[in-house]
Design a protein around this motif. Structure first.
Motif, PDB file in Angstrom:
ATOM      1  N   ALA A 210      12.966   4.899   2.035  1.00 30.47           N
ATOM      2  CA  ALA A 210      12.248   6.165   2.115  1.00 30.47           C
ATOM      3  C   ALA A 210      10.816   6.019   1.605  1.00 30.47           C
ATOM      4  O   ALA A 210       9.876   6.559   2.190  1.00 30.47           O
ATOM      5  CB  ALA A 210      12.984   7.236   1.319  1.00 30.47           C
ATOM      6  N   VAL A 211      10.644   5.266   0.508  1.00 35.22           N
ATOM      7  CA  VAL A 211       9.291   5.032  -0.005  1.00 35.22           C
ATOM      8  C   VAL A 211       8.469   4.244   1.021  1.00 35.22           C
ATOM      9  O   VAL A 211       7.291   4.538   1.250  1.00 35.22           O
ATOM     10  CB  VAL A 211       9.349   4.290  -1.354  1.00 35.22           C
ATOM     11  CG1 VAL A 211       7.944   3.874  -1.795  1.00 35.22           C
ATOM     12  CG2 VAL A 211      10.004   5.165  -2.418  1.00 35.22           C
ATOM     13  N   LYS A 212       9.095   3.266   1.649  1.00 33.12           N
ATOM     14  CA  LYS A 212       8.403   2.501   2.688  1.00 33.12           C
ATOM     15  C   LYS A 212       7.959   3.405   3.828  1.00 33.12           C
ATOM     16  O   LYS A 212       6.834   3.269   4.353  1.00 33.12           O
ATOM     17  CB  LYS A 212       9.325   1.399   3.220  1.00 33.12           C
ATOM     18  CG  LYS A 212       8.687   0.508   4.266  1.00 33.12           C
ATOM     19  CD  LYS A 212       9.634  -0.600   4.700  1.00 33.12           C
ATOM     20  CE  LYS A 212       8.974  -1.508   5.726  1.00 33.12           C
ATOM     21  NZ  LYS A 212       9.889  -2.619   6.135  1.00 33.12           N
ATOM     22  N   GLN A 213       8.812   4.334   4.204  1.00 31.69           N
ATOM     23  CA  GLN A 213       8.458   5.256   5.277  1.00 31.69           C
ATOM     24  C   GLN A 213       7.315   6.185   4.858  1.00 31.69           C
ATOM     25  O   GLN A 213       6.414   6.481   5.660  1.00 31.69           O
ATOM     26  CB  GLN A 213       9.689   6.067   5.694  1.00 31.69           C
ATOM     27  CG  GLN A 213       9.468   7.008   6.856  1.00 31.69           C
ATOM     28  CD  GLN A 213       9.106   6.290   8.160  1.00 31.69           C
ATOM     29  OE1 GLN A 213       9.295   5.079   8.287  1.00 31.69           O
ATOM     30  NE2 GLN A 213       8.588   7.031   9.122  1.00 31.69           N
ATOM     31  N   MET A 214       7.337   6.639   3.606  1.00 28.53           N
ATOM     32  CA  MET A 214       6.240   7.483   3.124  1.00 28.53           C
ATOM     33  C   MET A 214       4.914   6.717   3.148  1.00 28.53           C
ATOM     34  O   MET A 214       3.874   7.265   3.533  1.00 28.53           O
ATOM     35  CB  MET A 214       6.546   7.993   1.714  1.00 28.53           C
ATOM     36  CG  MET A 214       7.612   9.076   1.687  1.00 28.53           C
ATOM     37  SD  MET A 214       7.772   9.909   0.093  1.00 28.53           S
ATOM     38  CE  MET A 214       8.632   8.666  -0.875  1.00 28.53           C
ATOM     39  N   HIS A 215       4.961   5.460   2.752  1.00 26.98           N
ATOM     40  CA  HIS A 215       3.755   4.628   2.810  1.00 26.98           C
ATOM     41  C   HIS A 215       3.256   4.515   4.249  1.00 26.98           C
ATOM     42  O   HIS A 215       2.052   4.635   4.524  1.00 26.98           O
ATOM     43  CB  HIS A 215       4.051   3.247   2.233  1.00 26.98           C
ATOM     44  CG  HIS A 215       2.961   2.252   2.469  1.00 26.98           C
ATOM     45  ND1 HIS A 215       3.015   1.321   3.475  1.00 26.98           N
ATOM     46  CD2 HIS A 215       1.776   2.074   1.846  1.00 26.98           C
ATOM     47  CE1 HIS A 215       1.912   0.599   3.458  1.00 26.98           C
ATOM     48  NE2 HIS A 215       1.144   1.028   2.482  1.00 26.98           N
ATOM     49  N   LYS A 216       4.174   4.310   5.189  1.00 23.17           N
ATOM     50  CA  LYS A 216       3.783   4.185   6.594  1.00 23.17           C
ATOM     51  C   LYS A 216       3.146   5.479   7.108  1.00 23.17           C
ATOM     52  O   LYS A 216       2.122   5.450   7.812  1.00 23.17           O
ATOM     53  CB  LYS A 216       5.010   3.823   7.436  1.00 23.17           C
ATOM     54  CG  LYS A 216       4.702   3.608   8.911  1.00 23.17           C
ATOM     55  CD  LYS A 216       5.970   3.319   9.707  1.00 23.17           C
ATOM     56  CE  LYS A 216       6.604   2.002   9.317  1.00 23.17           C
ATOM     57  NZ  LYS A 216       7.757   1.662  10.199  1.00 23.17           N
ATOM     58  N   LEU A 217       3.744   6.609   6.762  1.00 18.98           N
ATOM     59  CA  LEU A 217       3.219   7.885   7.232  1.00 18.98           C
ATOM     60  C   LEU A 217       1.823   8.168   6.673  1.00 18.98           C
ATOM     61  O   LEU A 217       0.961   8.730   7.362  1.00 18.98           O
ATOM     62  CB  LEU A 217       4.175   9.011   6.845  1.00 18.98           C
ATOM     63  CG  LEU A 217       5.522   9.026   7.578  1.00 18.98           C
ATOM     64  CD1 LEU A 217       6.488   9.984   6.911  1.00 18.98           C
ATOM     65  CD2 LEU A 217       5.333   9.387   9.055  1.00 18.98           C
ATOM     66  N   LEU A 218       1.590   7.758   5.428  1.00 19.59           N
ATOM     67  CA  LEU A 218       0.292   8.014   4.799  1.00 19.59           C
ATOM     68  C   LEU A 218      -0.793   7.046   5.246  1.00 19.59           C
ATOM     69  O   LEU A 218      -1.957   7.425   5.379  1.00 19.59           O
ATOM     70  CB  LEU A 218       0.427   7.937   3.273  1.00 19.59           C
ATOM     71  CG  LEU A 218       0.841   9.192   2.523  1.00 19.59           C
ATOM     72  CD1 LEU A 218       1.075   8.874   1.055  1.00 19.59           C
ATOM     73  CD2 LEU A 218      -0.220  10.289   2.650  1.00 19.59           C
ATOM     74  N   TYR A 219      -0.391   5.777   5.495  1.00 18.16           N
ATOM     75  CA  TYR A 219      -1.423   4.742   5.606  1.00 18.16           C
ATOM     76  C   TYR A 219      -1.378   3.889   6.872  1.00 18.16           C
ATOM     77  O   TYR A 219      -2.288   3.085   7.080  1.00 18.16           O
ATOM     78  CB  TYR A 219      -1.324   3.800   4.395  1.00 18.16           C
ATOM     79  CG  TYR A 219      -1.605   4.505   3.097  1.00 18.16           C
ATOM     80  CD1 TYR A 219      -2.897   4.859   2.748  1.00 18.16           C
ATOM     81  CD2 TYR A 219      -0.573   4.843   2.233  1.00 18.16           C
ATOM     82  CE1 TYR A 219      -3.171   5.514   1.560  1.00 18.16           C
ATOM     83  CE2 TYR A 219      -0.833   5.499   1.038  1.00 18.16           C
ATOM     84  CZ  TYR A 219      -2.129   5.830   0.705  1.00 18.16           C
ATOM     85  OH  TYR A 219      -2.385   6.489  -0.463  1.00 18.16           O
ATOM     86  N   ARG A 220      -0.375   4.025   7.705  1.00 20.48           N
ATOM     87  CA  ARG A 220      -0.255   3.078   8.818  1.00 20.48           C
ATOM     88  C   ARG A 220      -0.249   3.715  10.198  1.00 20.48           C
ATOM     89  O   ARG A 220      -0.145   3.025  11.197  1.00 20.48           O
ATOM     90  CB  ARG A 220       1.030   2.230   8.644  1.00 20.48           C
ATOM     91  CG  ARG A 220       1.011   1.309   7.433  1.00 20.48           C
ATOM     92  CD  ARG A 220       0.027   0.177   7.631  1.00 20.48           C
ATOM     93  NE  ARG A 220       0.018  -0.748   6.509  1.00 20.48           N
ATOM     94  CZ  ARG A 220      -0.843  -0.708   5.505  1.00 20.48           C
ATOM     95  NH1 ARG A 220      -1.775   0.237   5.466  1.00 20.48           N
ATOM     96  NH2 ARG A 220      -0.796  -1.594   4.527  1.00 20.48           N
ATOM     97  N   GLN A 221      -0.335   5.029  10.252  1.00 20.12           N
ATOM     98  CA  GLN A 221      -0.219   5.687  11.551  1.00 20.12           C
ATOM     99  C   GLN A 221      -1.433   6.525  11.925  1.00 20.12           C
ATOM    100  O   GLN A 221      -1.410   7.251  12.919  1.00 20.12           O
ATOM    101  CB  GLN A 221       1.053   6.545  11.579  1.00 20.12           C
ATOM    102  CG  GLN A 221       2.332   5.725  11.454  1.00 20.12           C
ATOM    103  CD  GLN A 221       3.584   6.564  11.541  1.00 20.12           C
ATOM    104  OE1 GLN A 221       3.537   7.799  11.495  1.00 20.12           O
ATOM    105  NE2 GLN A 221       4.719   5.895  11.687  1.00 20.12           N
ATOM    106  N   GLY A 222      -2.490   6.457  11.145  1.00 25.07           N
ATOM    107  CA  GLY A 222      -3.715   7.175  11.473  1.00 25.07           C
ATOM    108  C   GLY A 222      -3.598   8.682  11.423  1.00 25.07           C
ATOM    109  O   GLY A 222      -4.390   9.400  12.062  1.00 25.07           O
ATOM    110  N   ARG A 223      -2.647   9.198  10.657  1.00 26.43           N
ATOM    111  CA  ARG A 223      -2.454  10.645  10.574  1.00 26.43           C
ATOM    112  C   ARG A 223      -3.479  11.281   9.633  1.00 26.43           C
ATOM    113  O   ARG A 223      -3.976  10.632   8.702  1.00 26.43           O
ATOM    114  CB  ARG A 223      -1.048  10.963  10.040  1.00 26.43           C
ATOM    115  CG  ARG A 223       0.099  10.529  10.946  1.00 26.43           C
ATOM    116  CD  ARG A 223       1.429  10.717  10.232  1.00 26.43           C
ATOM    117  NE  ARG A 223       2.564  10.304  11.039  1.00 26.43           N
ATOM    118  CZ  ARG A 223       3.339  11.145  11.716  1.00 26.43           C
ATOM    119  NH1 ARG A 223       3.104  12.452  11.681  1.00 26.43           N
ATOM    120  NH2 ARG A 223       4.358  10.688  12.426  1.00 26.43           N
TER     121      ARG A 223
END
Length: 262
Positions: A210-223
């Motif tokens: 879940a923490v990995k997914q939060m990191h992805k949502l914040l920093y890896r998808q250009g959102r």
């Protein structure tokens, strides 16, 4: 009786538990209170309205409770409050608070604070943190539980560092660092998340995912930040085991005042 070396100067009004040990040439002021089992090393100066809990080990040459490095300070009775079981190494400086901002500098319990660390007025350091040599906290900084700070790192005033975050060596921290993140550099950059620290603290694979997914949502998808926060909130239903971790992240983003490091 309290073990006070013959060369130490302890004001008669200071309140020291009978099990406190005070080393040679230490100076302890009138408004200081020190709890059971704490040891004060040689040449320490503890002054101001300073309260220190139990079983702390304070090494030589530390200065605790000196007036804040703030030109507006005019001698008001502000405080320094330190919890229990902290290790405070050589040449550390912790200052009193200033009026109008709570007036209290707080250090929690079970912290490992290495040499030459400076904790300025009205900072709040929670529990289980590790502050490496020459960590410098400007005024009003907040470090949450389990934060790790690399040596020679400076943290700008009013910055907040979220729980379980790790700051690398010689970083310049001018924005808030979300929980769990791994950052370093000048300018500061987010490098990943603190997976090693989470494993050491017993986080399950599901919570780490879940923490990995939060990191992805914040920093890896250009959102955008708002879009990322909305997506993170949805994780609580998708990953119920990590609901508290998701709530920790969303609260931090919502209450950030300096903007998060991105």
């Amino acid at each position: 009786m309290t073990q006070v070396h013959s060369t130490a100067i302890v004001d008669p009004k200071a309140e020291l538990d009978a099990s406190v040990s005070v080393g040679p040439y230490a100076v302890i002021g009138a408004h200081v209170r020190i709890g059971a089992g704490t040891t004060i090393g040689p040449h320490c100066v503890i002054e101001g309205h300073t309260t220190i809990g139990c079983d702390n080990r304070i090494f030589q040459f530390s200065s605790l409770g000196a007036i804040p490095q703030d030109k507006k300070y005019a001698g008001e009775p502000t405080e320094l409050v330190i919890g229990d079981r902290n290790v405070i190494r050589e040449f550390c400086t912790f200052n009193l608070g200033v009026p109008g901002a709570g007036g209290v500098t707080r250090v929690g319990s079970d912290n490992w604070i290495m040499a030459y660390t400076h904790i300025a007025h009205d900072c709040r350091v929670d529990d289980h943190t590790t502050l490496s040599n020459n960590t410098t906290l400007a005024g009003h900084v907040h470090l949450a539980d389990w934060v790790t700070v690399g040596g020679l790192t400076g943290i700008h005033q009013f910055v907040s560092i979220g729980a379980h975050a790790m700051l690398g060596f010689a970083s310049a921290v001018t924005q808030d660092v979300p929980p769990f993140m791994l950052v370093d550099g000048n300018p500061l950059a987010v490098r990943g998340f603190n997976v090693v620290g989470l494993r050491r603290r017993g986080y399950t694979p599901a919570r780490i995912a879940a923490v990995k997914q939060m990191h992805k949502l914040l920093y890896r998808q250009g959102r955008t930040l708002d879009d990322a926060r909305t997506a993170i909130q949805a994780l609580a239903a998708e990953m119920p085991e990590a609901a508290e971790d998701v709530a920790l992240m969303t609260r931090f983003i919502a209450h950030s005042t300096r903007g998060i490091a991105r």
